[in-house]
Design a protein around this motif. Structure first.
Motif, short mmCIF file in Angstrom:
data_model
loop_
_atom_site.label_atom_id
_atom_site.label_comp_id
_atom_site.label_asym_id
_atom_site.label_seq_id
_atom_site.Cartn_x
_atom_site.Cartn_y
_atom_site.Cartn_z
N ARG A 80 1.55 3.38 -2.53
CA ARG A 80 0.85 4.46 -3.22
C ARG A 80 1.78 5.67 -3.44
NH1 ARG A 80 -4.96 5.95 -1.59
NH2 ARG A 80 -4.98 6.36 -3.84
N ARG A 114 0.85 -1.20 0.00
CA ARG A 114 0.00 0.00 0.00
C ARG A 114 0.88 1.25 0.00
NH1 ARG A 114 -2.44 0.56 4.57
NH2 ARG A 114 -1.46 -1.16 5.71
N ASP A 118 3.00 -0.98 -5.02
CA ASP A 118 2.09 0.04 -5.58
C ASP A 118 2.88 1.34 -5.79
OD1 ASP A 118 -0.01 1.54 -6.43
OD2 ASP A 118 -1.10 1.53 -4.53
#
Length: 463
Positions: free
Chosen positions: A230, A228, A306
């Motif tokens: 991001r 995660r 990610d």
């Protein structure tokens, strides 16, 4: 010696106390006949505090301290600092050639706190030439505890050294949101104060392919959840390219190359500097390796992190959209546009030389400029002025267009300070080497030592 008595005239007044003027102050301290003072707005020495990321290191060896490459016996060397702090043996066993950035900052602060010529919490507002006195006249203000300033008198000095440093550069198209305190768009210079906000943000975009951008991206990657992350990292350059760090390549940061570059025609210099971007805008190969290692660690479960890394991207604009930020980007090689949604942006868009024009505005009629309107700087780092001005104004790290890529490099700080002091005194107070590179730049052969060609300027006060 330092003085703030209006009845006395300094030999040298330094404006700004960054590493370059601090180097000059340290080397001048070994010349007891010189009356010097260096003033700085800040209350103490600080060097890029917003980028003191844990374990980050200098990109130059510790020998590129304030004095060693000119005067290795100086009490203001990094090794003497380590000795004074009783840390020399741990440093010896650590076998570190590139020291931590925080350690360099602490070393410079140690020097600045002991040099009697350094005075913090003061601002030089403007300077003018006083013909009757044969010296520069500098209006001085004191910074109050509340951040305001108040008049603090006037200083006179035969010569000036302007070391006002650089300021974070933000492209015009991104400036409106970057200047809005309510919007999470920050320059990398302010990374640490906003680090927790960035770690908590839903998605973060880093813009810029230099060392600062790489370090910010790496720190966020290490500290955001695996799977995660991001994160998006975009840059204008065609690749996330390593800095030129081959041994012969680094000889472009020697005094020999600086001399060669200075002798080139102005149009040739202007064409050359942008092509040398990997000498001073690339990324450390170690940092690139650390990023790849971290990306690999994030993929150990078999999934891709990610994360998006895309070079060749130009950020055209940024706007607020439905509670988020939308970047309008263009891929320059594909000639394709796209919108990138994100929650926070770090602009690792570099630094620009701070203008000295306002500070020396009264001297404007006497200054010589090049074809592009830039201030002319002679080989000894003096602003070129007409003969009405009897003193010299030396400039630190403001000569990229005249002295080349070594101008902002810490490795040339001590050498430039020695050149300035030799020129100021008209003597070879710091003998300089005849040759500093195995490479011979140009066809004219090797030059003689710069201290042999120092030109005397106004006299130096002798006690």
């Amino acid at each position: 010696m330092t003085t703030h008595d209006e009845d006395q005239t300094l030999d040298l007044l330094g404006v700004g106390i960054g590493p370059f003027n601090l180097s000059l102050a340290a080397l001048a301290d070994r010349l007891p006949r010189l009356r010097t003072a260096f003033v700085e707005r800040g209350t103490s020495f600080q060097w890029h505090p917003g980028m003191m990321i844990e374990a980050s290191t200098l990109q130059v060896p510790f020998l590129a301290d304030l004095v060693t490459l000119v005067d290795p016996t100086s009490p203001w060397s990094f090794l003497n600092y380590m000795h004074a702090r009783e840390r020399l043996f741990p440093f010896y066993f650590a076998e570190r050639f590139h020291i931590h950035r925080a350690e360099y900052d602490a070393y410079c602060r140690w020097v600045s706190e002991q040099l009697p010529s350094c005075r913090f919490g003061h601002v030089v507002d403007t300077v003018r030439w006083n013909h009757a006195r044969g010296a520069f006249e500098a209006d001085l203000s004191r910074v109050r505890v509340d951040g305001g300033v108040e008049r603090a008198g006037r200083l006179f000095a035969r010569h000036l050294a302007l070391g006002v440093g650089t300021a974070p550069h933000v492209p015009d198209s991104l400036r409106p949101l970057a200047e809005d305190a309510a919007v999470p768009v920050w320059h990398s210079a302010d990374y640490l104060p906003h680090r927790e906000d960035l770690l908590a943000a839903g998605h973060v975009t880093v813009v810029g392919s230099g060392q600062s951008g790489a370090e910010v991206f790496l720190d966020l990657l290490r500290n955001r959840p695996v799977g995660r992350e991001r994160l998006t990292w975009v840059a204008r350059t065609a690749a996330f390219a390593p800095m030129e760090y081959s041994k012969l390549g680094l000889e472009q940061f020697t005094p020999d190359y600086t001399h060669y570059f200075y002798g080139l025609a102005e149009p040739v210099r202007d064409q050359l500097v942008p092509r040398q971007w990997q000498l001073y805008k690339g990324i450390s190969a170690d940092t690139l390796g650390d990023i790849q290692d971290e990306l690999y660690r994030h993929s150990l479960d078999g999934s891709w992190p990610d994360v998006t890394l895309t070079p060749g991207i130009e950020v055209r604009s940024v706007r607020r959209m439905a509670g988020r930020l939308e970047l309008r980007v263009e891929h320059t090689q594909q000639s394709a546009d796209a919108n990138l949604a994100t929650d926070a942006v770090v602009l690792a868009t570099g630094y620009a030389e701070r203008s000295i024009e306002a500070l020396i505005e009264p001297l404007t009629p006497h200054l010589v400029r090049d074809v592009a309107g830039r201030l002319e700087i002679d080989e000894e780092y003096r602003l070129v002025m007409d003969e009405e001005i009897g003193g010299s104004v030396f400039v630190q790290s403001a000569g990229l267009h005249t002295h080349g890529v070594g101008s902002p490099d810490l490795g040339l700080a001590a050498w430039r300070s020695a050149v300035i002091l030799n020129a100021l005194t008209g003597e070879c107070v710091y003998p300089l080497p005849r040759r500093t590179a195995f490479t011979t730049f140009g066809l004219e052969g090797m030059r003689r030592s710069r201290c042999q060609s120092a030109v005397p300027s106004a006299g130096v006060h002798t006690r």
